[in-house]
Scaffold this motif. Structure first.
Motif, mmCIF file in Angstrom:
data_model
loop_
_atom_site.group_PDB
_atom_site.id
_atom_site.type_symbol
_atom_site.label_atom_id
_atom_site.label_comp_id
_atom_site.label_asym_id
_atom_site.label_seq_id
_atom_site.Cartn_x
_atom_site.Cartn_y
_atom_site.Cartn_z
ATOM 1 N N THR A 162 0.426 10.136 -1.953
ATOM 2 C CA THR A 162 0.922 9.822 -3.299
ATOM 3 C C THR A 162 -0.119 10.159 -4.370
ATOM 4 O O THR A 162 0.218 10.230 -5.546
ATOM 5 C CB THR A 162 1.323 8.343 -3.427
ATOM 6 O OG1 THR A 162 0.172 7.529 -3.167
ATOM 7 C CG2 THR A 162 2.453 7.995 -2.500
ATOM 8 N N LEU A 163 -1.356 10.384 -3.960
ATOM 9 C CA LEU A 163 -2.400 10.735 -4.914
ATOM 10 C C LEU A 163 -2.358 12.208 -5.311
ATOM 11 O O LEU A 163 -2.983 12.606 -6.275
ATOM 12 C CB LEU A 163 -3.783 10.411 -4.322
ATOM 13 C CG LEU A 163 -4.033 8.945 -3.987
ATOM 14 C CD1 LEU A 163 -5.360 8.803 -3.260
ATOM 15 C CD2 LEU A 163 -4.003 8.101 -5.239
ATOM 16 N N ALA A 164 -1.610 12.996 -4.562
ATOM 17 C CA ALA A 164 -1.567 14.443 -4.828
ATOM 18 C C ALA A 164 -0.553 14.770 -5.895
ATOM 19 O O ALA A 164 0.403 14.110 -6.103
ATOM 20 C CB ALA A 164 -1.219 15.200 -3.553
ATOM 21 N N SER B 197 0.849 -1.186 0.000
ATOM 22 C CA SER B 197 0.000 0.000 0.000
ATOM 23 C C SER B 197 0.888 1.241 0.000
ATOM 24 O O SER B 197 2.078 1.159 0.294
ATOM 25 C CB SER B 197 -0.908 0.007 1.228
ATOM 26 O OG SER B 197 -0.134 0.105 2.397
ATOM 27 N N MET B 198 0.279 2.350 -0.344
ATOM 28 C CA MET B 198 1.012 3.611 -0.378
ATOM 29 C C MET B 198 0.222 4.653 0.403
ATOM 30 O O MET B 198 -1.016 4.598 0.469
ATOM 31 C CB MET B 198 1.229 4.059 -1.821
ATOM 32 C CG MET B 198 2.061 3.063 -2.613
ATOM 33 S SD MET B 198 2.295 3.546 -4.310
ATOM 34 C CE MET B 198 3.638 4.692 -4.120
#
Length: 71
Positions: free
Chosen positions: A69-71, A64-65
């Protein structure tokens, strides 16, 4: 690009570059370039991707991250 039509045209002819001022590891650049090859027969398989130098840098793929990291 600022123009959507030009962006799609560049995507279609595979005209891209890595952003200046952001450090991208050479192994990452090599992997990304191979995945984005215009000729599908020359793109790496999933096994080849997982065996690439980029993934060897970290010895594993995270399960998982962090949400950042979605930004």
């Amino acid at each position: 690009t600022a123009d959507v039509k030009l962006t799609y045209k560049r995507i279609k002819i595979n005209n891209y570059s890595f952003p200046e001022g952001i450090k991208v590891h050479p192994a990452a650049k090599k992997l990304i370039s191979s995945i984005l090859n215009l000729d599908p027969s020359k793109r790496p398989t999933l096994d080849q991707i997982l065996e690439s130098d980029f993934f060897k840098l970290y010895n594993s793929i995270p399960l998982s991250m962090h949400v950042s990291t979605l930004a």
